[in-house]
Design a protein around this motif. Structure first.
Motif, PDB file in Angstrom:
ATOM      1  N   GLU A  35       0.859  -1.176   0.000  1.00 47.76           N
ATOM      2  CA  GLU A  35       0.000   0.000   0.000  1.00 47.76           C
ATOM      3  C   GLU A  35       0.896   1.226   0.000  1.00 47.76           C
ATOM      4  OE1 GLU A  35      -0.894   0.691   4.713  1.00 47.76           O
ATOM      5  OE2 GLU A  35      -1.953  -0.973   3.751  1.00 47.76           O
ATOM      6  N   PRO A  36       0.392   2.385  -0.381  1.00 44.00           N
ATOM      7  CA  PRO A  36       1.259   3.571  -0.377  1.00 44.00           C
ATOM      8  C   PRO A  36       1.936   3.779   0.972  1.00 44.00           C
ATOM      9  CG  PRO A  36      -0.776   4.047  -1.526  1.00 44.00           C
ATOM     10  CD  PRO A  36      -0.949   2.692  -0.902  1.00 44.00           C
ATOM     11  N   GLY A  37       3.267   3.726   0.962  1.00 46.91           N
ATOM     12  CA  GLY A  37       4.041   3.966   2.174  1.00 46.91           C
ATOM     13  C   GLY A  37       4.309   2.758   3.028  1.00 46.91           C
ATOM     14  N   TYR A  38       3.896   1.570   2.596  1.00 49.45           N
ATOM     15  CA  TYR A  38       4.057   0.382   3.446  1.00 49.45           C
ATOM     16  C   TYR A  38       4.160  -0.863   2.579  1.00 49.45           C
ATOM     17  CZ  TYR A  38       2.791  -3.395   6.715  1.00 49.45           C
ATOM     18  OH  TYR A  38       2.769  -4.564   7.454  1.00 49.45           O
ATOM     19  N   TYR A  39       5.042  -1.796   3.025  1.00 48.50           N
ATOM     20  CA  TYR A  39       5.169  -3.087   2.347  1.00 48.50           C
ATOM     21  C   TYR A  39       5.468  -4.153   3.387  1.00 48.50           C
ATOM     22  CZ  TYR A  39       6.806  -6.868  -0.639  1.00 48.50           C
ATOM     23  OH  TYR A  39       6.951  -8.083  -1.248  1.00 48.50           O
ATOM     24  N   SER A  40       4.875  -5.342   3.194  1.00 51.14           N
ATOM     25  CA  SER A  40       5.100  -6.455   4.107  1.00 51.14           C
ATOM     26  C   SER A  40       5.013  -7.771   3.352  1.00 51.14           C
ATOM     27  CB  SER A  40       4.059  -6.443   5.230  1.00 51.14           C
ATOM     28  OG  SER A  40       4.190  -7.589   6.052  1.00 51.14           O
ATOM     29  N   VAL A  41       5.865  -8.729   3.747  1.00 50.25           N
ATOM     30  CA  VAL A  41       5.798 -10.061   3.144  1.00 50.25           C
ATOM     31  C   VAL A  41       6.478 -11.069   4.068  1.00 50.25           C
ATOM     32  CG1 VAL A  41       7.996  -9.951   1.852  1.00 50.25           C
ATOM     33  CG2 VAL A  41       6.074 -11.292   0.950  1.00 50.25           C
ATOM     34  N   PRO A  42       5.928 -12.284   4.203  1.00 55.12           N
ATOM     35  CA  PRO A  42       6.609 -13.333   4.960  1.00 55.12           C
ATOM     36  C   PRO A  42       7.727 -13.972   4.135  1.00 55.12           C
ATOM     37  CG  PRO A  42       4.219 -13.635   4.967  1.00 55.12           C
ATOM     38  CD  PRO A  42       4.536 -12.649   3.889  1.00 55.12           C
ATOM     39  N   LEU A  43       8.851 -14.264   4.786  1.00 50.98           N
ATOM     40  CA  LEU A  43       9.971 -14.975   4.170  1.00 50.98           C
ATOM     41  C   LEU A  43       9.913 -16.422   4.643  1.00 50.98           C
ATOM     42  CD1 LEU A  43      12.744 -12.270   4.716  1.00 50.98           C
ATOM     43  CD2 LEU A  43      11.304 -12.619   2.682  1.00 50.98           C
ATOM     44  N   THR A  44       9.511 -17.319   3.755  1.00 48.04           N
ATOM     45  CA  THR A  44       9.185 -18.687   4.168  1.00 48.04           C
ATOM     46  C   THR A  44      10.404 -19.485   4.600  1.00 48.04           C
ATOM     47  OG1 THR A  44       9.304 -19.442   1.859  1.00 48.04           O
ATOM     48  CG2 THR A  44       7.154 -18.723   2.688  1.00 48.04           C
TER      49      THR A  44
END
Length: 736
Positions: A131-140
């Protein structure tokens, strides 16, 4: 290309910002649009026009991974802090951090599919959030969830770890983007929770210098340094600390935070930037502030439209504000194109000027809703002229890449002059434009000698000459505004040089040799990437690349009827290509190529020729078939905002065709209403009554409530906060 129309209803449900009760425009933005096909967009966290872009970098480094990300691959080698968006060349991806678990890890890029090499991990894209200004993801691979958000010059990461005695965060100064290579790197421990240093590299930007200052939310247990595995691109003296590993013991669900400040000037500047912009460890506040920053800028254009159009529109608007990027410290200091430090400048310096692309729509769009930045961006270009001897062509991190033909910086500066911007020395700017057109070694010296660029003396001759001619017209227009009549006449004549290529026998722009003979054999469908007379195109597109001289083009094709027939032939031709086509040639309608910039003005030539209904047909076709809400929602390279700016302007109902002009020609608005903040407390309003997919033709226009009989609106009316009202209907009409 097949466009996937997928509305992300989850985000759209939250239309109101709980913090202030105002509309939250960020909910209509999907940063993943354009991350597939050839869009090349940046995916990660940033703020409008920020120096820092924090986001994932994948193992693969090829053309479709110019931003470091492509939807077809879910590997991550780390999270870098500089990224390009939509380019056709790869660079940056500087100062990469990677959270890991385990000791037996190889410190190299690694190979996709081989877990024994490198630090890489698969990313769980089913839980990815952008989203604008934010990023997230799991590293498996490591069981770690990565989150990041940013300010203008800094980033803060939040990593949620599993329980382990072998948790760590690795600083990678080795890997960059595509042909970028580290030439010098430094890492020095400042305390038990901070490190600083620099990364110098050589790639598209030949002499890039980035300084960093990194803090951890708690002291690390120990730090280890690893070499670059004898990389032949890196001198042996700097290999020992290419990777820094900061070790921690973590409990289940423990969160470690990392703050990263960047500077183009010095390590001290990086620390100053970080401490000025992120004072504590409140990740959620920084995320909220980033969202507010985006909402503030997105809200400058408020529209009413259907949900699909809103999603495409606001994502496009978001993409137009990734770059140009700030390129100075919080105190105004910056590194010039001459590699000198300029202290405490009184303007915001910028970089990432993709001007061959963006002079066409991105810069004109910014002149409407970001006028306060145009003065600074123009001043930045003038300073580049002082430091390197000519206005920027394609400028990146204080470096001239010399990418693409022509003198596009001349056009951008001329546009600012013609539109009345005055936060710079306008007379001096005109001189910079004129001097830049004297630059040798790029084909213009041949044009000065022969009156055109001979096709047997250099490649992409027509592409070069036509772009020089457009730049000449920009000088002429600026000179006229500044009362320089002789200059205006001289450069207007120069802007007609391209006419020699226009072949009456074939009806196309055709290569011409130094002895005036035509290139034979001639095939208008032939295109060879950087290897024939055109640049990323063929004779079909380049026969219409004279937006500065449309009246003459109309005469060349036998008058308005003949010109409209020629345009029809372009759109109805086979999309077949001969030769070795550039990958940039995509998004084709006949031989019209929306995926690349030389075609972007062509649809609006219908309006200029007195046939606005055909412009309406084609502009609606492009907006509804070549833009979408899926990851393949762009039909070609985003090109640092240009593809998106075309959509934003066209959705509002107009487009600037001519270089350095105040005229925006009408097409077919796809939004029902729009209110645009144009500076000085004024709002420009656009209303399209009875607008629909069937009612796509303008029937009549009112400006400030009075009948309006012109095919364009002037920039002066936009800046004055006028009210532009279209009456739409199902039948073609001509109101002028």
């Amino acid at each position: 290309m097949k466009i996937t129309h997928l509305i992300l209803l989850t985000a759209a449900l939250s239309a109101v910002c709980a913090c202030n009760g105002k509309q939250d425009y960020t909910t209509d933005v999907d940063p993943l649009i354009g991350s597939g096909f050839h869009g090349h967009v940046f995916v990660g966290a940033n703020v409008p026009f920020g120096f820092v872009q924090a986001g994932p970098t994948s193992i693969t480094q090829r053309w479709d991974w110019c931003s470091g990300y492509h939807e077809s691959e879910c590997t991550v080698i780390g999270f870098s802090h500089t990224h390009l968006s939509g380019t056709g060349c790869g660079d940056l991806l500087d100062i990469t951090v990677m959270p890991v678990v385990g000791k037996d890890l190889t410190y190299a890029r690694g190979q996709h599919g081989d877990p024994s090499t490198g630090l890489w991990s698969y990313a769980d894209r089913t839980k990815e959030k952008a989203e604008p200004g934010y990023y997230s993801v799991p590293l498996t691979r490591y069981g770690i969830t990565a989150e990041m958000t940013t300010t203008e010059r800094s980033a803060i990461h939040r990593y949620t770890f599993p329980a382990s005695d072998e948790s760590a965060i690795v600083l990678d100064l080795k890997n960059g983007g595509n042909w970028d290579h580290t030439t010098e790197a430094h890492a020095e421990q400042v305390s038990d929770s901070a490190i600083r240093g620099w990364r110098y590299s050589k790639g598209w930007a030949k002499n890039q210098k980035i300084f960093y200052y990194i803090e951890f939310s708690r002291p690390f247990d120990s730090v280890e340094y690893f070499a670059a595995n004898n990389d032949p691109e890196v001198g042996s003296a700097i290999q020992e600390r290419m990777y820094s590993r900061f070790n921690f013991k973590t409990t289940e669900g423990e969160q470690l935070l990392v703050k990263v400040g960047l500077s183009p000037v010095s390590m001290e500047g990086a620390e100053m930037n970080l401490k000025a912009e992120i004072r504590g460890w409140d990740f959620d506040k920084v995320r909220s502030d980033a969202r507010k920053a985006w909402n503030k800028e997105l809200s400058k254009i408020s529209i009413e439209a259907d949900e699909t159009t809103k999603r495409i529109f606001y994502t496009a608007l978001y993409h137009t504000m990734i770059a140009p990027s700030l390129y100075n410290d919080v105190d105004g200091s910056y590194r010039g194109s001459d590699d000198k430090i300029y202290e405490k400048a009184d303007f915001d310096n910028y970089t990432t000027f993709s001007l061959w692309d963006t002079y066409r729509a991105e810069m004109p769009l910014l002149s409407i809703f970001q006028p306060e930045r145009i003065d600074d961006m123009t001043e930045a270009m003038i300073k580049i002229y002082e430091q390197q001897g000519f206005l920027p062509i394609w400028h990146l991190m204080g470096n001239e890449t010399y990418c693409m033909p022509g003198e596009a910086g001349v056009i951008a500066v001329g546009d600012a002059i013609v539109k009345g911007f005055s936060g710079f020395d306008r007379e001096y700017a005109l001189e910079a434009m004129k001097e830049s057109l004297k630059r040798v070694g790029v084909g213009n010296e041949l044009r000065i000698q022969y009156g055109y660029v001979p096709s047997d003396l250099t490649n992409t001759s027509i592409g070069k000459d036509m772009e020089f001619a457009i730049a000449d017209a920009a000088v002429a227009h600026a000179a006229e505004v500044l009362g320089k009549t002789d200059d205006a006449l001289h450069y207007t004549k120069n802007s007609q040089s391209y006419r020699i290529y226009m072949d009456k026998e074939t009806g196309f722009a055709r290569g011409r040799f130094a002895d005036s003979s035509w290139r034979t054999p001639f095939n208008p469908f032939e295109t060879i990437h950087q290897g024939n007379d055109y640049c990323e195109g063929n004779a079909w597109q380049y026969s219409f690349l004279a937006p500065q001289d449309v009246d003459w083009l109309i005469e060349f094709y036998g008058g308005k009827d003949g010109f409209v027939t020629a345009l029809d032939t372009l759109f109805n031709a086979s999309s077949h290509l001969d030769g070795a086509p550039s990958k940039d040639i995509s998004g084709m309608i006949g031989q019209y190529v929306h995926g690349n910039e030389p075609s972007h003005h062509i649809i609006y030539l219908y309006t200029m020729a007195g046939c606005p209904s055909k412009a309406a047909d084609r502009v609606r076709e492009v907006m509804t078939t070549l833009y979408g809400t899926g990851r393949d929602g762009l039909c070609g390279n985003e090109d640092v905002g240009q593809m998106s700016a075309w959509y934003v302007l066209s959705a509002l109902g107009f487009y600037q065709v001519e270089p350095a002009s105040t005229r925006f020609w009408f097409g077919s608005p796809i939004v029902d209403k729009a209110e645009i903040e144009v500076g000085g407390g004024k709002t420009f309003k656009v209303i399209a009554n009875n607008n629909s997919a069937d009612n796509k033709y303008i029937q009549s226009i009112k400006l400030n409530g009075k009948p309006y009989d012109l095919p364009f609106i002037d920039f002066a009316d936009i800046k004055a906060g006028a009210r532009l009202e279209f009456e739409m209907g199902p039948q073609p009409a001509v109101w002028y």
